[in-house]
Write a protein that holds these residues in place. Sequence first.
Motif, PDB file in Angstrom:
ATOM      1  N   PHE A  91      -1.474   7.149   5.750  1.00  0.00           N
ATOM      2  CA  PHE A  91      -2.030   6.324   6.540  1.00  0.00           C
ATOM      3  C   PHE A  91      -3.565   6.904   6.859  1.00  0.00           C
ATOM      4  N   GLU A  92      -3.684   8.035   7.263  1.00  0.00           N
ATOM      5  CA  GLU A  92      -4.984   8.818   7.271  1.00  0.00           C
ATOM      6  C   GLU A  92      -5.937   8.492   6.237  1.00  0.00           C
ATOM      7  N   LEU A 149       1.763   1.106   6.099  1.00  0.00           N
ATOM      8  CA  LEU A 149       1.091  -0.196   6.009  1.00  0.00           C
ATOM      9  C   LEU A 149       1.911  -1.345   5.595  1.00  0.00           C
ATOM     10  N   HIS A 175      -7.162   6.813  -2.986  1.00  0.00           N
ATOM     11  CA  HIS A 175      -7.264   7.479  -1.661  1.00  0.00           C
ATOM     12  C   HIS A 175      -7.799   8.818  -1.549  1.00  0.00           C
ATOM     13  N   THR A 217      -5.974   6.287   4.073  1.00  0.00           N
ATOM     14  CA  THR A 217      -6.181   4.832   3.323  1.00  0.00           C
ATOM     15  C   THR A 217      -7.505   4.285   4.096  1.00  0.00           C
ATOM     16  N   PRO A 218      -8.138   3.820   3.346  1.00  0.00           N
ATOM     17  CA  PRO A 218      -9.519   3.055   3.735  1.00  0.00           C
ATOM     18  C   PRO A 218      -9.314   1.850   4.688  1.00  0.00           C
ATOM     19  N   GLU A 219     -10.234   1.837   5.713  1.00  0.00           N
ATOM     20  CA  GLU A 219     -10.172   0.516   6.390  1.00  0.00           C
ATOM     21  C   GLU A 219      -9.792  -0.609   5.998  1.00  0.00           C
ATOM     22  N   ASP A 220     -10.843  -0.888   4.779  1.00  0.00           N
ATOM     23  CA  ASP A 220     -10.687  -2.312   4.138  1.00  0.00           C
ATOM     24  C   ASP A 220      -9.311  -2.493   3.345  1.00  0.00           C
ATOM     25  N   LYS A 221      -8.462  -1.511   2.802  1.00  0.00           N
ATOM     26  CA  LYS A 221      -7.404  -1.626   2.356  1.00  0.00           C
ATOM     27  C   LYS A 221      -6.405  -1.827   3.369  1.00  0.00           C
ATOM     28  N   ILE A 222      -6.508  -1.245   4.429  1.00  0.00           N
ATOM     29  CA  ILE A 222      -5.378  -1.640   5.569  1.00  0.00           C
ATOM     30  C   ILE A 222      -5.667  -3.136   5.990  1.00  0.00           C
ATOM     31  N   ARG A 223      -6.782  -3.744   6.024  1.00  0.00           N
ATOM     32  CA  ARG A 223      -7.059  -5.059   6.409  1.00  0.00           C
ATOM     33  C   ARG A 223      -6.343  -5.796   5.202  1.00  0.00           C
ATOM     34  N   GLN A 281       0.801  -1.148   0.108  1.00  0.00           N
ATOM     35  CA  GLN A 281       0.195   0.124   0.010  1.00  0.00           C
ATOM     36  C   GLN A 281       0.976   1.254  -0.111  1.00  0.00           C
TER      37      GLN A 281
END
Length: 277
Positions: free
Chosen positions: A90-91, A145, A196, A93-99, A86
Amino acid sequence: MKKTVLITGTSSGIGQAAVRRFAEAGWNVVTTMRSPARAVELAWPEQVLVTRLDVQDRASIHDAIEAGIARFGRIDALVNNAGFGQYGLFEATPEDKIREQFDVNVFGVMEVIRAMLPHFRQHRAGVIVNVSSGAGMFTLPMISLYCASKFALEGFSESLSYELASQGVAVKLVIPHGGVSSTRFGERSGREYAGHAAIADYDAFVAATNQAFDRMRAARMMTSDEVAQVIYEAATDGSDRLRYLVGDDARGFVKARRELPEEGYIDFMRAHFRTEE
Protein backbone atom coordinates in the motif's frame (compact mmCIF):
# COMPACT_ATOMS: atom_id res chain seq x y z
CA MET A 1 -38.40 -14.55 -27.21
CA LYS A 2 -34.72 -15.09 -26.47
CA LYS A 3 -33.32 -13.49 -23.36
CA THR A 4 -30.39 -11.08 -23.55
CA VAL A 5 -27.44 -10.55 -21.23
CA LEU A 6 -24.88 -7.72 -21.23
CA ILE A 7 -21.45 -8.73 -19.92
CA THR A 8 -18.54 -6.38 -19.17
CA GLY A 9 -14.86 -7.26 -19.42
CA THR A 10 -15.16 -9.99 -22.05
CA SER A 11 -11.83 -9.75 -23.89
CA SER A 12 -10.45 -12.78 -22.03
CA GLY A 13 -10.80 -15.09 -19.06
CA ILE A 14 -14.03 -15.30 -17.10
CA GLY A 15 -15.84 -12.72 -19.22
CA GLN A 16 -15.05 -14.49 -22.47
CA ALA A 17 -16.07 -17.84 -20.99
CA ALA A 18 -19.35 -16.33 -19.79
CA VAL A 19 -20.13 -15.10 -23.30
CA ARG A 20 -19.68 -18.62 -24.64
CA ARG A 21 -21.78 -20.16 -21.86
CA PHE A 22 -24.77 -17.84 -22.37
CA ALA A 23 -24.56 -18.09 -26.17
CA GLU A 24 -24.46 -21.89 -26.00
CA ALA A 25 -27.63 -21.77 -23.89
CA GLY A 26 -29.40 -19.75 -26.60
CA TRP A 27 -29.13 -16.27 -25.08
CA ASN A 28 -28.44 -13.11 -27.01
CA VAL A 29 -25.22 -11.62 -25.64
CA VAL A 30 -23.98 -8.02 -25.63
CA THR A 31 -20.27 -8.66 -25.15
CA THR A 32 -18.41 -5.53 -24.13
CA MET A 33 -14.78 -4.57 -23.66
CA ARG A 34 -12.57 -1.50 -23.71
CA SER A 35 -11.02 -2.45 -27.06
CA PRO A 36 -13.48 -4.37 -29.28
CA ALA A 37 -10.75 -4.85 -31.90
CA ARG A 38 -9.48 -7.68 -29.67
CA ALA A 39 -12.61 -9.66 -30.55
CA VAL A 40 -11.91 -9.73 -34.29
CA GLU A 41 -10.20 -13.11 -34.13
CA LEU A 42 -13.08 -14.65 -32.15
CA ALA A 43 -15.79 -16.28 -34.25
CA TRP A 44 -18.85 -15.30 -32.23
CA PRO A 45 -22.27 -16.56 -33.36
CA GLU A 46 -24.87 -14.20 -34.80
CA GLN A 47 -26.63 -13.63 -31.48
CA VAL A 48 -23.49 -12.02 -30.00
CA LEU A 49 -23.10 -8.25 -30.37
CA VAL A 50 -19.58 -6.96 -29.73
CA THR A 51 -19.40 -3.35 -28.61
CA ARG A 52 -17.19 -0.99 -26.66
CA LEU A 53 -17.74 -0.35 -22.97
CA ASP A 54 -15.13 1.15 -20.66
CA VAL A 55 -16.44 1.32 -17.10
CA GLN A 56 -14.44 4.53 -16.62
CA ASP A 57 -16.21 6.18 -19.59
CA ARG A 58 -19.84 6.95 -18.76
CA ALA A 59 -20.78 7.72 -22.37
CA SER A 60 -19.54 4.31 -23.52
CA ILE A 61 -21.69 2.61 -20.87
CA HIS A 62 -24.88 4.27 -22.11
CA ASP A 63 -23.92 3.66 -25.76
CA ALA A 64 -23.39 -0.06 -25.13
CA ILE A 65 -26.72 -0.46 -23.36
CA GLU A 66 -28.55 1.44 -26.10
CA ALA A 67 -26.84 -0.67 -28.77
CA GLY A 68 -27.90 -3.87 -27.03
CA ILE A 69 -31.52 -2.76 -26.72
CA ALA A 70 -31.59 -1.56 -30.34
CA ARG A 71 -30.25 -4.92 -31.55
CA PHE A 72 -32.20 -7.32 -29.33
CA GLY A 73 -35.16 -5.27 -28.05
CA ARG A 74 -34.51 -5.88 -24.38
CA ILE A 75 -31.79 -6.71 -21.85
CA ASP A 76 -32.73 -9.22 -19.15
CA ALA A 77 -29.48 -9.68 -17.23
CA LEU A 78 -26.30 -7.74 -16.49
CA VAL A 79 -22.98 -9.38 -15.57
CA ASN A 80 -20.42 -6.99 -14.10
CA ASN A 81 -17.18 -8.85 -14.69
CA ALA A 82 -14.72 -6.07 -15.62
CA GLY A 83 -12.09 -5.53 -12.97
CA PHE A 84 -8.43 -5.83 -12.04
CA GLY A 85 -6.28 -6.19 -8.94
CA GLN A 86 -3.52 -3.91 -7.72
CA TYR A 87 -0.62 -5.97 -6.38
CA GLY A 88 1.98 -4.45 -4.11
CA LEU A 89 2.58 -2.64 -0.85
CA PHE A 90 0.00 0.00 0.00
CA GLU A 91 2.70 2.49 0.98
CA ALA A 92 4.41 2.11 -2.40
CA THR A 93 1.24 2.41 -4.52
CA PRO A 94 0.82 5.80 -6.25
CA GLU A 95 -2.34 7.72 -5.36
CA ASP A 96 -3.64 7.69 -8.93
CA LYS A 97 -3.43 3.90 -8.98
CA ILE A 98 -5.35 3.67 -5.73
CA ARG A 99 -8.14 5.75 -7.23
CA GLU A 100 -8.07 3.70 -10.43
CA GLN A 101 -8.62 0.50 -8.44
CA PHE A 102 -11.87 1.88 -7.07
CA ASP A 103 -12.84 3.57 -10.34
CA VAL A 104 -12.86 0.20 -12.10
CA ASN A 105 -13.92 -2.30 -9.42
CA VAL A 106 -16.44 -0.18 -7.53
CA PHE A 107 -17.48 3.09 -9.18
CA GLY A 108 -17.45 1.51 -12.65
CA VAL A 109 -19.81 -1.24 -11.49
CA MET A 110 -22.06 1.39 -9.91
CA GLU A 111 -22.16 3.42 -13.14
CA VAL A 112 -23.11 0.40 -15.25
CA ILE A 113 -25.86 -0.59 -12.82
CA ARG A 114 -27.20 2.95 -12.58
CA ALA A 115 -27.37 3.17 -16.38
CA MET A 116 -29.17 -0.20 -16.64
CA LEU A 117 -31.73 0.28 -13.88
CA PRO A 118 -34.27 2.44 -15.76
CA HIS A 119 -34.56 -0.34 -18.37
CA PHE A 120 -34.97 -3.02 -15.70
CA ARG A 121 -37.53 -0.96 -13.77
CA GLN A 122 -39.51 -0.39 -16.96
CA HIS A 123 -39.98 -4.16 -17.23
CA ARG A 124 -40.15 -4.77 -13.46
CA ALA A 125 -37.57 -7.52 -13.96
CA GLY A 126 -33.86 -8.09 -14.32
CA VAL A 127 -30.87 -9.87 -12.80
CA ILE A 128 -27.57 -8.24 -11.86
CA VAL A 129 -24.61 -10.56 -11.32
CA ASN A 130 -21.54 -8.89 -9.81
CA VAL A 131 -18.32 -10.91 -10.02
CA SER A 132 -16.62 -10.51 -6.67
CA SER A 133 -13.73 -12.43 -5.10
CA GLY A 134 -12.73 -14.35 -2.02
CA ALA A 135 -10.74 -11.17 -1.36
CA GLY A 136 -14.08 -9.59 -0.52
CA MET A 137 -14.53 -12.11 2.33
CA PHE A 138 -11.00 -12.52 3.70
CA THR A 139 -7.91 -10.36 3.23
CA LEU A 140 -4.38 -11.04 2.04
CA PRO A 141 -1.29 -8.82 2.19
CA MET A 142 0.08 -7.15 -0.93
CA ILE A 143 -3.45 -6.82 -2.35
CA SER A 144 -4.93 -4.47 0.24
CA LEU A 145 -6.45 -2.18 -2.39
CA TYR A 146 -8.02 -5.05 -4.33
CA CYS A 147 -9.42 -6.43 -1.05
CA ALA A 148 -10.79 -3.00 -0.15
CA SER A 149 -12.52 -2.69 -3.54
CA LYS A 150 -14.08 -6.14 -3.30
CA PHE A 151 -15.23 -5.59 0.30
CA ALA A 152 -16.88 -2.41 -0.99
CA LEU A 153 -18.51 -4.34 -3.84
CA GLU A 154 -19.82 -6.96 -1.42
CA GLY A 155 -21.37 -4.38 0.88
CA PHE A 156 -22.83 -2.36 -1.97
CA SER A 157 -24.34 -5.44 -3.64
CA GLU A 158 -25.90 -6.77 -0.45
CA SER A 159 -27.47 -3.42 0.42
CA LEU A 160 -28.58 -2.84 -3.17
CA SER A 161 -30.31 -6.23 -3.24
CA TYR A 162 -32.78 -5.02 -0.61
CA GLU A 163 -33.62 -1.89 -2.61
CA LEU A 164 -34.00 -3.58 -5.98
CA ALA A 165 -36.13 -6.45 -4.70
CA SER A 166 -38.91 -3.85 -4.53
CA GLN A 167 -38.53 -3.37 -8.29
CA GLY A 168 -38.45 -7.05 -9.26
CA VAL A 169 -34.69 -6.94 -9.85
CA ALA A 170 -32.38 -9.56 -8.31
CA VAL A 171 -28.77 -8.92 -7.30
CA LYS A 172 -26.29 -11.80 -7.17
CA LEU A 173 -22.62 -12.09 -6.13
CA VAL A 174 -20.42 -14.77 -7.73
CA ILE A 175 -17.32 -15.22 -5.57
CA PRO A 176 -14.35 -17.07 -7.12
CA HIS A 177 -11.75 -18.01 -4.50
CA GLY A 178 -8.61 -20.11 -4.64
CA GLY A 179 -7.35 -18.74 -7.95
CA VAL A 180 -8.59 -18.91 -11.53
CA SER A 181 -6.50 -20.30 -14.37
CA SER A 182 -6.62 -19.28 -18.04
CA THR A 183 -7.11 -15.56 -17.38
CA ARG A 184 -5.02 -12.45 -18.01
CA PHE A 185 -5.97 -11.08 -14.62
CA GLY A 186 -2.39 -11.15 -13.30
CA GLU A 187 -0.85 -9.45 -16.32
CA ARG A 188 -2.07 -5.97 -15.45
CA SER A 189 -1.22 -6.47 -11.77
CA GLY A 190 2.33 -7.39 -12.75
CA ARG A 191 2.70 -4.35 -14.98
CA GLU A 192 1.40 -2.05 -12.25
CA TYR A 193 3.69 -3.58 -9.63
CA ALA A 194 6.74 -3.11 -11.82
CA GLY A 195 6.16 0.64 -11.63
CA HIS A 196 6.00 0.81 -7.83
CA ALA A 197 8.83 2.27 -5.80
CA ALA A 198 10.85 -0.19 -3.71
CA ILE A 199 10.90 0.23 0.08
CA ALA A 200 13.76 -1.79 1.54
CA ASP A 201 12.25 -2.04 5.02
CA TYR A 202 9.60 -4.42 3.62
CA ASP A 203 12.04 -6.71 1.75
CA ALA A 204 11.89 -9.61 4.21
CA PHE A 205 8.11 -9.42 4.43
CA VAL A 206 7.68 -9.22 0.65
CA ALA A 207 9.95 -12.24 0.16
CA ALA A 208 8.04 -14.29 2.73
CA THR A 209 4.69 -13.23 1.27
CA ASN A 210 5.75 -14.13 -2.26
CA GLN A 211 6.74 -17.59 -1.01
CA ALA A 212 3.35 -17.97 0.65
CA PHE A 213 1.61 -17.00 -2.59
CA ASP A 214 3.71 -19.55 -4.49
CA ARG A 215 2.49 -22.27 -2.11
CA MET A 216 -1.11 -21.13 -2.60
CA ARG A 217 -0.80 -21.22 -6.38
CA ALA A 218 0.38 -24.81 -6.18
CA ALA A 219 -3.12 -25.83 -5.10
CA ARG A 220 -5.80 -26.65 -7.66
CA MET A 221 -7.11 -23.60 -9.48
CA MET A 222 -10.57 -23.46 -11.04
CA THR A 223 -11.01 -22.67 -14.72
CA SER A 224 -12.75 -19.67 -16.25
CA ASP A 225 -15.36 -22.08 -17.63
CA GLU A 226 -16.20 -23.27 -14.12
CA VAL A 227 -16.74 -19.71 -12.94
CA ALA A 228 -18.80 -18.92 -16.06
CA GLN A 229 -21.07 -21.86 -15.29
CA VAL A 230 -21.80 -20.47 -11.82
CA ILE A 231 -22.43 -17.01 -13.30
CA TYR A 232 -24.96 -18.59 -15.67
CA GLU A 233 -26.62 -20.49 -12.82
CA ALA A 234 -26.85 -17.33 -10.71
CA ALA A 235 -28.47 -15.44 -13.58
CA THR A 236 -30.99 -18.16 -14.39
CA ASP A 237 -31.94 -20.05 -11.23
CA GLY A 238 -34.84 -17.71 -10.43
CA SER A 239 -33.95 -17.61 -6.73
CA ASP A 240 -33.34 -14.73 -4.36
CA ARG A 241 -29.98 -16.20 -3.29
CA LEU A 242 -27.30 -13.52 -2.93
CA ARG A 243 -23.90 -15.25 -2.77
CA TYR A 244 -22.49 -18.06 -4.94
CA LEU A 245 -19.04 -19.30 -3.97
CA VAL A 246 -16.96 -21.16 -6.54
CA GLY A 247 -13.51 -22.58 -5.89
CA ASP A 248 -11.35 -24.87 -3.78
CA ASP A 249 -11.01 -23.83 -0.13
CA ALA A 250 -7.99 -26.09 0.42
CA ARG A 251 -6.23 -23.19 2.17
CA GLY A 252 -9.14 -22.92 4.58
CA PHE A 253 -9.58 -19.14 4.30
CA VAL A 254 -13.34 -19.21 3.69
CA LYS A 255 -13.89 -21.78 6.44
CA ALA A 256 -11.79 -19.73 8.87
CA ARG A 257 -13.64 -16.51 8.06
CA ARG A 258 -17.04 -18.14 8.49
CA GLU A 259 -16.42 -20.43 11.45
CA LEU A 260 -13.62 -19.11 13.68
CA PRO A 261 -14.05 -16.41 16.29
CA GLU A 262 -12.42 -13.10 15.38
CA GLU A 263 -9.14 -13.64 17.23
CA GLY A 264 -8.82 -17.19 15.93
CA TYR A 265 -9.41 -16.06 12.36
CA ILE A 266 -6.80 -13.28 12.55
CA ASP A 267 -4.22 -15.64 14.11
CA PHE A 268 -4.93 -18.23 11.40
CA MET A 269 -4.39 -15.70 8.61
CA ARG A 270 -1.31 -14.07 10.13
CA ALA A 271 0.39 -17.47 10.42
CA HIS A 272 0.50 -17.69 6.62
CA PHE A 273 2.50 -14.46 6.27
CA ARG A 274 4.67 -14.29 9.37
CA THR A 275 8.33 -13.46 8.72
CA GLU A 276 11.13 -14.99 10.74
CA GLU A 277 12.61 -12.58 13.28
